[in-house]
Design an enzyme around this catalytic site. Structure first.
Site, PDB file in Angstrom:
ATOM      1  N   ASP A  33      47.126  12.686   2.715  1.00 42.32           N
ATOM      2  CA  ASP A  33      47.397  12.181   1.363  1.00 42.32           C
ATOM      3  C   ASP A  33      46.730  13.025   0.278  1.00 42.32           C
ATOM      4  OD1 ASP A  33      48.697  10.288   2.735  1.00 42.32           O
ATOM      5  OD2 ASP A  33      47.517   8.575   2.021  1.00 42.32           O
ATOM      6  N   TYR A  36      48.631  16.102  -0.517  1.00 38.39           N
ATOM      7  CA  TYR A  36      49.821  15.749  -1.293  1.00 38.39           C
ATOM      8  C   TYR A  36      49.425  15.537  -2.758  1.00 38.39           C
ATOM      9  CZ  TYR A  36      54.053  13.286  -2.742  1.00 38.39           C
ATOM     10  OH  TYR A  36      55.196  12.911  -3.399  1.00 38.39           O
ATOM     11  N   ASP A  37      48.350  14.792  -2.953  1.00 41.04           N
ATOM     12  CA  ASP A  37      47.894  14.510  -4.315  1.00 41.04           C
ATOM     13  C   ASP A  37      47.577  15.788  -5.080  1.00 41.04           C
ATOM     14  OD1 ASP A  37      48.207  11.899  -3.702  1.00 41.04           O
ATOM     15  OD2 ASP A  37      46.076  11.463  -3.411  1.00 41.04           O
ATOM     16  N   ILE A  83      82.068  -8.442   0.762  1.00 42.27           N
ATOM     17  CA  ILE A  83      82.747  -8.463   2.054  1.00 42.27           C
ATOM     18  C   ILE A  83      83.105  -9.899   2.388  1.00 42.27           C
ATOM     19  CG2 ILE A  83      82.666  -7.377   4.321  1.00 42.27           C
ATOM     20  CD1 ILE A  83      79.880  -6.505   3.813  1.00 42.27           C
ATOM     21  N   GLU A 119      76.884  -2.711  11.989  1.00 43.46           N
ATOM     22  CA  GLU A 119      75.548  -2.483  11.423  1.00 43.46           C
ATOM     23  C   GLU A 119      74.951  -3.797  10.942  1.00 43.46           C
ATOM     24  OE1 GLU A 119      77.368   0.333   8.828  1.00 43.46           O
ATOM     25  OE2 GLU A 119      77.013  -0.887   7.039  1.00 43.46           O
ATOM     26  N   LYS A 121      73.473  -6.622   8.255  1.00 42.98           N
ATOM     27  CA  LYS A 121      73.683  -7.064   6.883  1.00 42.98           C
ATOM     28  C   LYS A 121      72.309  -7.351   6.287  1.00 42.98           C
ATOM     29  CE  LYS A 121      76.609  -9.993   4.024  1.00 42.98           C
ATOM     30  NZ  LYS A 121      75.642 -10.423   3.022  1.00 42.98           N
ATOM     31  N   ASP A 123      69.380  -8.297   3.777  1.00 41.84           N
ATOM     32  CA  ASP A 123      69.290  -9.385   2.812  1.00 41.84           C
ATOM     33  C   ASP A 123      68.477  -8.943   1.607  1.00 41.84           C
ATOM     34  OD1 ASP A 123      69.739 -11.819   1.763  1.00 41.84           O
ATOM     35  OD2 ASP A 123      68.350 -12.906   3.059  1.00 41.84           O
ATOM     36  N   ARG A 142      74.722  -4.362  -9.016  1.00 45.43           N
ATOM     37  CA  ARG A 142      76.126  -4.672  -8.826  1.00 45.43           C
ATOM     38  C   ARG A 142      76.707  -5.459 -10.010  1.00 45.43           C
ATOM     39  NH1 ARG A 142      79.910  -7.520  -4.608  1.00 45.43           N
ATOM     40  NH2 ARG A 142      79.766  -9.453  -5.735  1.00 45.43           N
ATOM     41  N   GLU A 181      71.406  -1.224  -0.011  1.00 40.89           N
ATOM     42  CA  GLU A 181      70.694  -2.460  -0.294  1.00 40.89           C
ATOM     43  C   GLU A 181      69.225  -2.154  -0.592  1.00 40.89           C
ATOM     44  OE1 GLU A 181      72.834  -4.919  -0.135  1.00 40.89           O
ATOM     45  OE2 GLU A 181      71.734  -6.807   0.129  1.00 40.89           O
ATOM     46  N   TYR A 231      68.200   0.785   2.167  1.00 41.77           N
ATOM     47  CA  TYR A 231      69.074   1.332   3.206  1.00 41.77           C
ATOM     48  C   TYR A 231      70.440   1.629   2.608  1.00 41.77           C
ATOM     49  CZ  TYR A 231      66.114   0.483   7.262  1.00 41.77           C
ATOM     50  OH  TYR A 231      65.112   0.528   8.185  1.00 41.77           O
ATOM     51  N   LYS A 322      77.539 -14.065   9.624  1.00 43.62           N
ATOM     52  CA  LYS A 322      76.190 -14.506   9.260  1.00 43.62           C
ATOM     53  C   LYS A 322      75.470 -15.179  10.410  1.00 43.62           C
ATOM     54  CE  LYS A 322      76.008 -15.037   4.361  1.00 43.62           C
ATOM     55  NZ  LYS A 322      75.016 -15.519   3.437  1.00 43.62           N
ATOM     56  N   CYS A 416      35.884 -34.046   6.652  1.00 44.49           N
ATOM     57  CA  CYS A 416      36.808 -33.571   7.679  1.00 44.49           C
ATOM     58  C   CYS A 416      37.544 -34.785   8.251  1.00 44.49           C
ATOM     59  CB  CYS A 416      36.032 -32.856   8.780  1.00 44.49           C
ATOM     60  SG  CYS A 416      37.020 -32.561  10.260  1.00 44.49           S
ATOM     61  N   CYS A 419      36.118 -35.141  12.216  1.00 38.90           N
ATOM     62  CA  CYS A 419      34.744 -35.462  12.619  1.00 38.90           C
ATOM     63  C   CYS A 419      33.946 -36.097  11.488  1.00 38.90           C
ATOM     64  CB  CYS A 419      34.036 -34.214  13.133  1.00 38.90           C
ATOM     65  SG  CYS A 419      33.593 -33.048  11.831  1.00 38.90           S
ATOM     66  N   CYS A 434      35.573 -27.634   7.112  1.00 37.27           N
ATOM     67  CA  CYS A 434      34.779 -28.678   7.731  1.00 37.27           C
ATOM     68  C   CYS A 434      33.460 -28.037   8.128  1.00 37.27           C
ATOM     69  CB  CYS A 434      35.515 -29.212   8.963  1.00 37.27           C
ATOM     70  SG  CYS A 434      34.414 -29.991  10.164  1.00 37.27           S
ATOM     71  N   CYS A 440      32.649 -30.642  15.693  1.00 33.68           N
ATOM     72  CA  CYS A 440      33.957 -31.148  15.287  1.00 33.68           C
ATOM     73  C   CYS A 440      34.948 -30.954  16.432  1.00 33.68           C
ATOM     74  CB  CYS A 440      34.436 -30.408  14.044  1.00 33.68           C
ATOM     75  SG  CYS A 440      36.105 -30.893  13.564  1.00 33.68           S
TER      76      CYS A 440
HETATM   77  S1  IVH Z   1      79.396  -3.015   2.731  1.00 35.91           S
HETATM   78  C1  IVH Z   1      83.220  -2.674   0.503  1.00 35.91           C
HETATM   79  N1  IVH Z   1      77.375  -3.106   4.385  1.00 35.91           N
HETATM   80  O1  IVH Z   1      76.416  -7.719   1.370  1.00 35.91           O
HETATM   81  C2  IVH Z   1      82.099  -3.222   1.301  1.00 35.91           C
HETATM   82  N2  IVH Z   1      77.322  -4.543   2.499  1.00 35.91           N
HETATM   83  O2  IVH Z   1      79.056  -9.368   0.333  1.00 35.91           O
HETATM   84  C3  IVH Z   1      80.862  -3.245   0.505  1.00 35.91           C
HETATM   85  N3  IVH Z   1      75.275  -5.901   2.322  1.00 35.91           N
HETATM   86  O3  IVH Z   1      76.983  -7.011  -1.940  1.00 35.91           O
HETATM   87  C4  IVH Z   1      79.680  -3.773   1.177  1.00 35.91           C
HETATM   88  N4  IVH Z   1      74.307  -5.118   4.134  1.00 35.91           N
HETATM   89  O4  IVH Z   1      74.885  -6.060  -0.996  1.00 35.91           O
HETATM   90  C5  IVH Z   1      77.902  -3.612   3.260  1.00 35.91           C
HETATM   91  N5  IVH Z   1      75.610  -3.043   5.934  1.00 35.91           N
HETATM   92  C6  IVH Z   1      76.152  -3.532   4.798  1.00 35.91           C
HETATM   93  C7  IVH Z   1      75.506  -4.503   4.021  1.00 35.91           C
HETATM   94  C8  IVH Z   1      76.115  -5.000   2.874  1.00 35.91           C
HETATM   95  C9  IVH Z   1      74.188  -5.943   3.108  1.00 35.91           C
HETATM   96  C10 IVH Z   1      75.458  -6.746   1.132  1.00 35.91           C
HETATM   97  C11 IVH Z   1      75.926  -5.984  -0.075  1.00 35.91           C
HETATM   98  C12 IVH Z   1      77.130  -6.701  -0.602  1.00 35.91           C
HETATM   99  C13 IVH Z   1      77.170  -7.924   0.216  1.00 35.91           C
HETATM  100  C14 IVH Z   1      78.601  -8.147   0.661  1.00 35.91           C
END
Ligand code: IVH
Length: 678
Positions: A33, A36-37, A83, A119, A121, A123, A142, A181, A231, A322, A416, A419, A434, A440
């Protein structure tokens, strides 16, 4: 002069970008580090003296930024779609999607299977990153899909996102919009909340909301305190770039540009592979370092994607399936106080049982009374429960709604609940404890459970029901008493057959020769976790030496600081603790005092770092780890250039891939055993 400096600045930027990629994306830093700094500061100095040399993709531009008065709208050239999301996550879901795709493509039963890319999804929140000639020029949320908001300044704080794409400048697309995401890792989220709790500030509800809030913050200084990750999973507008023919190929290309792409993805022929991926990821979900809400299947061929096209706002070539939600609403029935091993009092919510994150939850932690007050939860309220990963379920907040006016506010008890010793708050701490210590029963129960735990003395069958009975009935008063238990005494207990009683006596017998490290860990000394216990065992070699160590001698152990040293010293200075140890030894417990300096066993893995991934044919993960550590090696959770070996079993995932990219030696279980025997 300036020409020379301009060249140096370019050089520094290239170096810093290279090392940032190794550090943030590949998790394989090559530069300390501090080095790098130094480079970073040199670049900063040049840019300060010659502002005309400053470029928007300079690594120094991640951290600079003014407070904004509002976010500017950004119109997406290519709309950001969503999607089709289905919660029917059984096999039927994948079969229906495949059938839909085949019908729309006009395929008959005799045609070959369609290839899919599967792949995770993620969150978090969707983000559009616009690169022009390889330089990040804009990041936008978005929004409604047509128009989002400009959050470039905040996205620049995400170390994983390259400000300049990797590669030769002649290969850079004129325009490349990368979609993906932004999310927050669970450990970053937990750390953030831990800090908020310590400061007595409001805690955050979940990683997704925290990331979504942070990314729209106007003050970049605040954003930097909310570590986020990214990602990539798709594209927006593209100009001047030959797109790969498949989605999988596209993700590979994005990774080659230095963008983070998740390794848990497969290309599957037809439905079978999709179902398998779905199941594998459902099983892995809790172990992932971030939240996912399901999996996404995409038709792999871009040509077929184009044929399938869109229905209003969603592509026909993708579907999300999901998993069960990790947050649910239920009713808070009562608040109890739980007494921990060290006497800490924690308010626990008793709940109307609710299915969340894959199990039924009827208790959840409320952390402490101050946090409860901030969340404003009272008995009878509808509350949100969160259970993600292996984190303990917690009450994250209340659902606004009516409540009868007479619900009293909750107060921590003065004594507590078990005890009746005084319950007190230490100076400067938000925790009530406690003061009963070993008197106890609750503390004794927790201490006994800890002692018997899998990573401590590993006494199989000695679980909470049995410990409860033993202590409540006064059969066992302290740890050494466990070793005086006979089959007859145990068999007389409720729900205890002769056979299980015998099993417990056998397990106790088997536990009598722990490693010194396990023995130390099992004692429950405050501040001494598994790692510290191992360090202590290694350093002192024998229990006697450790027990006689002064604070100064304890401080000589690597990674032991003043607080830990003081805690260990205080523990062994207390007569009742020494008595417990003496009685344990008298009962036949004999820690293996062989791992210290005087140890003459061969240690073939001394100084080596290994990473375990996947399921090994005969060894459990814990067993493999123990063998490696006994041989002097270290087990790490992630692969980097410093990793010496990756031991891969069945279903090994991204770590195996990474090992291959970095050229780390990969072995199977047989290979590991050969190493151990060498
Ligand atoms: S593809 C045209 N791939 O889920 C397709 N979306 O309702 C565009 N999301 O708003 C989305 N992981 O934020 C895609 N591996 C993934 C995803 C992903 C999460 C989210 C994305 C999008 C929502 C889809």
């Amino acid at each position: 002069m300036t020409a020379h400096l301009a060249q140096r600045a370019t050089e520094l930027r290239a170096q810093l970008n290279h090392h940032a990629h190794l550090y943030y994306v590949l998790d394989a830093p090559e530069l300390p580090d501090a080095e790098y700094d130094k480079l970073f500061q040199e670049l900063q100095a040049i840019e300060a003296a010659h502002p005309e040399l400053l470029t928007p993709d300079s690594p120094t531009q991640r951290v600079i930024g003014a407070v904004l008065s509002g976010l500017t709208p950004v119109r997406h050239v290519v709309p950001m779609l969503s999607i089709t999301t289905e919660t029917d996550t059984t096999e039927g879901g994948a079969i229906a999607f495949d059938a839909r795709v085949r019908r729309e493509l006009g395929l008959s039963e005799t045609d070959p299977p369609v290839e899919y890319a599967a792949e995770l999804k993620f969150d978090g929140l969707a983000m559009n990153l616009r690169y022009e000639d390889g330089v990040l020029v804009q990041a936008a949320t978005r929004g409604d899909g047509e128009t989002g908001e400009d959050v470039t300044q905040n996205v620049r704080t995400i170390g994983q996102i390259p400000l300049r794409l990797k590669g030769r400048s002649e290969d850079m697309p004129a325009v490349l919009e990368v979609r993906g995401e932004v999310y927050m890792r669970r450990d970053d989220f937990e750390k953030l909340n831990e800090r908020q709790r310590e400061r007595g500030e409001k805690t955050f509800v979940n990683p997704r909301n925290t990331a979504a809030g942070a990314i729209r913050q106007l003050d970049p200084a605040l954003v930097r305190q909310r570590p986020m990750s990214f990602y990539a999973y798709g594209l927006g507008e593209v100009k001047g770039w030959q797109l790969p023919a498949t989605h999988a190929g596209l993700l590979d290309a994005l990774a080659a540009f230095g963008l983070p792409v998740n390794g848990d993805r497969v290309v599957a022929e037809g439905v079978g592979g999709l179902v398998k991926f779905h199941q594998a990821m459902a099983a892995k979900r809790d172990a992932l370092p971030f939240d996912i809400d399901g999996v996404v299947y995409k038709v792999n061929s871009r040509e077929l994607q184009a044929k399938l096209g869109f229905k209003t706002r969603e592509p026909r070539w993708a579907v999300a399936h999901k998993y069960p939600a990790q947050e649910q609403v239920t009713t808070l029935l009562a608040i109890d106080i739980q007494v921990g091993r060290t006497g800490k009092l924690t308010p626990v919510a008793r709940l109307e049982p609710v299915f969340v994150g894959g199990t039924t939850v009827s208790n959840a932690t409320l952390h402490n009374v101050f946090e409860m007050r901030r969340k404003g939860v009272r008995v009878g309220d509808k509350v949100v429960i969160r259970r993600a990963g292996d984190v303990i379920p917690e009450v994250v907040g209340r659902v606004p709604g009516d409540r009868p006016s007479y619900v009293p506010n909750f107060h921590m008890p003065r004594a507590c609940p078990i005890c009746k010793s005084e319950a007190a708050r230490e100076k400067g701490s938000i925790e009530y404890r406690c003061t009963g210590g070993v008197f106890c029963p609750a503390q004794r129960k927790q201490a006994m459970l800890h002692f018997a735990g899998r990573r401590a003395m590993d006494i199989e069958g000695l679980g909470d029901k049995l410990v409860e009975q033993l202590i409540d009935a006064g059969i066992v008063q302290s740890l050494p008493g466990l070793y005086k238990l006979g089959v007859a005494k145990l068999a007389a207990l409720d729900r205890m057959a002769e056979k299980s009683a015998q099993n417990i006596v056998d397990a106790l017998e088997k536990s009598k020769t722990p490693t010194l490290a396990r023995f130390l860990f099992s004692l429950g000394i405050r501040q001494v976790g598994e790692t510290t216990a191992k360090d202590l065992a290694r350093h002192f070699g024998t229990l006697d030496k450790l027990m006689g160590a002064s604070v100064e001698q304890l401080l000589e152990v690597p990674d032991v600081g003043p607080i830990v040293a003081a805690s260990i010293h205080t523990f062994f200075a207390q007569r009742h603790n020494v008595e417990v140890i003496e009685q344990l030894l008298a009962a036949g417990v004999q820690p293996k005092e062989s791992e210290g300096e005087g140890d003459d066993r061969p240690r073939p893995l001394l100084g080596k770092t290994l990473v375990l991934t996947g399921t090994l044919p005969t060894l459990s993960r814990d067993e493999a780890q123990a063998l490696i550590e006994d041989a002097g090696g270290k087990v790490s959770g992630s692969v980097s250039k410093k990793t010496n070996y990756v031991i891969a079993g069945e279903e090994a995932g991204s770590k195996l891939e990474k090992a291959r990219t970095l050229g780390v030696t990969v072995l199977d279980e047989a290979g590991l055993k050969a190493l151990l025997a060498s």
